[in-house]
Design a protein around this motif. Structure first.
Motif, mmCIF file in Angstrom:
data_model
loop_
_atom_site.group_PDB
_atom_site.id
_atom_site.type_symbol
_atom_site.label_atom_id
_atom_site.label_comp_id
_atom_site.label_asym_id
_atom_site.label_seq_id
_atom_site.Cartn_x
_atom_site.Cartn_y
_atom_site.Cartn_z
ATOM 1 N N ASN A 124 0.798 -1.232 0.000
ATOM 2 C CA ASN A 124 0.000 0.000 0.000
ATOM 3 C C ASN A 124 0.829 1.281 0.000
ATOM 4 N N SER A 125 2.141 1.200 -0.289
ATOM 5 C CA SER A 125 2.952 2.420 -0.284
ATOM 6 C C SER A 125 4.159 2.325 -1.207
ATOM 7 N N ILE A 126 4.641 3.493 -1.611
ATOM 8 C CA ILE A 126 5.887 3.613 -2.375
ATOM 9 C C ILE A 126 6.667 4.760 -1.752
ATOM 10 N N LEU A 127 7.901 4.484 -1.337
ATOM 11 C CA LEU A 127 8.718 5.478 -0.653
ATOM 12 C C LEU A 127 9.755 6.070 -1.614
ATOM 13 N N ILE A 128 9.760 7.391 -1.715
ATOM 14 C CA ILE A 128 10.682 8.117 -2.580
ATOM 15 C C ILE A 128 11.625 8.945 -1.706
ATOM 16 N N GLY A 129 12.899 9.029 -2.098
ATOM 17 C CA GLY A 129 13.889 9.779 -1.331
ATOM 18 C C GLY A 129 14.325 11.053 -2.022
ATOM 19 N N MET A 130 14.704 12.039 -1.220
ATOM 20 C CA MET A 130 15.167 13.323 -1.754
ATOM 21 C C MET A 130 16.219 13.913 -0.833
ATOM 22 N N THR A 131 17.375 14.284 -1.382
ATOM 23 C CA THR A 131 18.367 15.048 -0.634
ATOM 24 C C THR A 131 18.592 16.359 -1.363
ATOM 25 N N ALA A 132 18.552 17.449 -0.612
ATOM 26 C CA ALA A 132 18.689 18.793 -1.174
ATOM 27 C C ALA A 132 18.992 19.745 -0.018
ATOM 28 N N PRO A 133 19.346 20.994 -0.305
ATOM 29 C CA PRO A 133 19.547 21.947 0.792
ATOM 30 C C PRO A 133 18.205 22.431 1.333
ATOM 31 N N PHE A 134 17.980 22.248 2.618
ATOM 32 C CA PHE A 134 16.778 22.761 3.270
ATOM 33 C C PHE A 134 17.152 23.784 4.346
ATOM 34 N N SER A 135 18.443 24.049 4.478
ATOM 35 C CA SER A 135 18.941 25.033 5.432
ATOM 36 C C SER A 135 20.151 25.707 4.805
ATOM 37 N N GLY A 136 20.653 26.747 5.479
ATOM 38 C CA GLY A 136 21.816 27.439 4.961
ATOM 39 C C GLY A 136 21.449 28.444 3.888
ATOM 40 N N ASN A 178 21.318 28.379 0.755
ATOM 41 C CA ASN A 178 20.565 27.901 -0.405
ATOM 42 C C ASN A 178 19.353 27.057 -0.016
ATOM 43 N N GLY A 179 18.999 27.100 1.268
ATOM 44 C CA GLY A 179 17.881 26.292 1.746
ATOM 45 C C GLY A 179 16.557 26.615 1.091
ATOM 46 N N ALA A 180 16.372 27.863 0.671
ATOM 47 C CA ALA A 180 15.100 28.262 0.060
ATOM 48 C C ALA A 180 14.809 27.462 -1.202
ATOM 49 N N TYR A 181 15.846 27.096 -1.936
ATOM 50 C CA TYR A 181 15.643 26.312 -3.157
ATOM 51 C C TYR A 181 15.011 24.956 -2.836
ATOM 52 N N GLY A 182 15.645 24.226 -1.916
ATOM 53 C CA GLY A 182 15.158 22.896 -1.574
ATOM 54 C C GLY A 182 13.787 22.922 -0.935
ATOM 55 N N LEU A 183 13.536 23.903 -0.068
ATOM 56 C CA LEU A 183 12.233 23.992 0.598
ATOM 57 C C LEU A 183 11.114 24.215 -0.404
ATOM 58 N N ASP A 184 11.359 25.046 -1.401
ATOM 59 C CA ASP A 184 10.356 25.293 -2.439
ATOM 60 C C ASP A 184 10.034 23.997 -3.177
ATOM 61 N N MET A 185 11.066 23.271 -3.579
ATOM 62 C CA MET A 185 10.853 22.019 -4.304
ATOM 63 C C MET A 185 10.122 20.993 -3.447
#
Length: 380
Positions: free
Chosen positions: A28-40, A42-49
């Motif tokens: 009943n599930s599919i898990l997807i992973g993401m690594t990006a900047p969420f702080s620092g 350039n954190g605004a880029y990752g948070l938006d995505m």
């Protein structure tokens, strides 16, 4: 009795194998992973995505998921640092057991993660905020690239468009500011190559370190040649710092930069001083009322959401992933996902097309030129 036990063990073994399935996939599930900047810086880029991807996954889940499986996103913050991105990618694959990866950020982090983690583990990554050639090489010659599926145009595409535009205006004294990492160096190579086609070379070249806004030396080097234009292969904070410092030094060239800068963030950082800066874009306008992809993205984020190029690109990445998972059939596997992606020839997302094949991972060559106008509006 012994026969019954053997039969029971065999059945349990078989049943356990079915239950085990592919990593990251349950009934009943599919898990997807993401690594990006969420702080620092350039954190605004990752948070938006991340916000956009999570909103799209909710939309898919509310409609019943994919064959009854709900999508979930596991995110890790890498701060736009290469070693952290690689470590995060390994953790997502080895510990979190994700099915696939989505929306990586940065040329050096993505290239290293591909060569040290997801390419070796044969876990596909869909979408990266990077136009570097290192993640666009032929899978036949570079096996790790088989698991990298790009959407956006390359830095070579972007820089060629910028240089062609400047030269067509009669501008020949063109300097370059670049970020000292894979992103900046790839962009610099693109500018040099594009200028060479016009029998030109950069009049000056200067650099700024990643995650730094120390541009004093760069300003001194570039101001010395009184350039007519400066192409900046930098993110929004160093770009803003450089523009401010150049203007303070009474230097007023035509400033141009590439899509990773984030037009909306640059406007927020510079205010009215951003007016006149040219930016190459690798996605249609997120404010468009005629492009179906943009219209559906606007509907997803709602009237309170703030459209952005990064947000639209994240939406496009997630759309491609979902389309590919659906094509894998009732029992998704990573190899099935790779095959499904490779079968996407000229996929129309609604005014933006993506294509892959067994030996092609570029996705799209779409480039648009924009300029920051009055009140921070992004104009074509």
């Amino acid at each position: 009795m012994r026969f019954a036990k053997v039969l029971l063990c065999a059945l349990l073994s078989c049943f356990g194998g079915v239950l085990a399935g592919e990593a990251g996939v349950t009934a009943n599930s599919i898990l997807i992973g993401m690594t990006a900047p969420f702080s620092g810086p350039n954190g605004a880029y990752g948070l938006d995505m991340k916000r956009v991807i999570q909103a799209y996954f909710r939309q898919i889940n509310e409609a019943g998921g994919i064959d009854g499986r709900m999508l979930s996103l596991r995110v890790l913050d890498d701060g736009y640092e290469t070693e952290r991105a690689v470590a995060n990618t390994k953790a997502l694959i080895d510990t979190e057991k994700v099915f696939a990866l989505l929306a990586s950020y940065g040329s050096s982090p993505t290239t290293a993660a591909m060569n040290e983690a997801f390419g070796i583990a044969r876990v596909p990554l869909i979408g990266a905020i990077s136009g570097a050639d290192s993640i666009r090489q032929s899978p036949k010659e570079h096996p790790n690239n088989r698991y990298m599926f790009n959407l956006r145009a390359s830095y070579a595409n972007e820089t060629e468009a910028l240089v062609h535009h400047l030269v067509s205006l009669g501008i020949k004294n063109i300097a370059v500011l670049y970020q000292n990492d894979g992103f900046g160096k790839s962009g610099l190579e693109g500018v040099v190559s594009a200028l060479k086609k016009h029998q030109l070379t950069p009049s000056a070249v200067a650099t700024v370190e990643r995650n730094s806004v120390d541009v004093a030396q760069a300003v001194q080097q570039i101001a010395a040649v009184n350039p007519q234009a400066v192409i900046m292969v930098t993110l929004y904070k160093p770009t803003a710092a450089f523009v401010r410092a150049m203007k303070k030094a009474d230097q007023l060239p035509q400033f141009m930069t590439l899509s990773p800068v984030g037009a909306e963030l640059l406007v927020q950082e510079l205010g009215e001083a951003a007016r006149g800066i040219g930016i190459s874009q690798v996605m249609p306008s997120p404010w468009s009322d005629t492009t179906r992809l943009a219209h559906e993205y606007q509907k997803l984020i709602g009237p309170q959401g703030k459209p952005s190029y990064y947000g639209l690109e994240a939406y496009a990445m997630a759309r491609v992933l979902v389309e590919a998972i659906r094509k894998t059939g009732k029992e998704p596997t990573r190899e099935g996902l790779v095959n499904a992606l490779e079968s996407m020839h000229n996929l129309d997302l609604g005014g933006y097309r993506v294509s892959y094949s067994a030996n092609e991972r570029r996705g799209s060559g779409f480039v648009d030129l924009t300029v920051i106008g009055p009140d921070g509006r992004i104009m074509r």
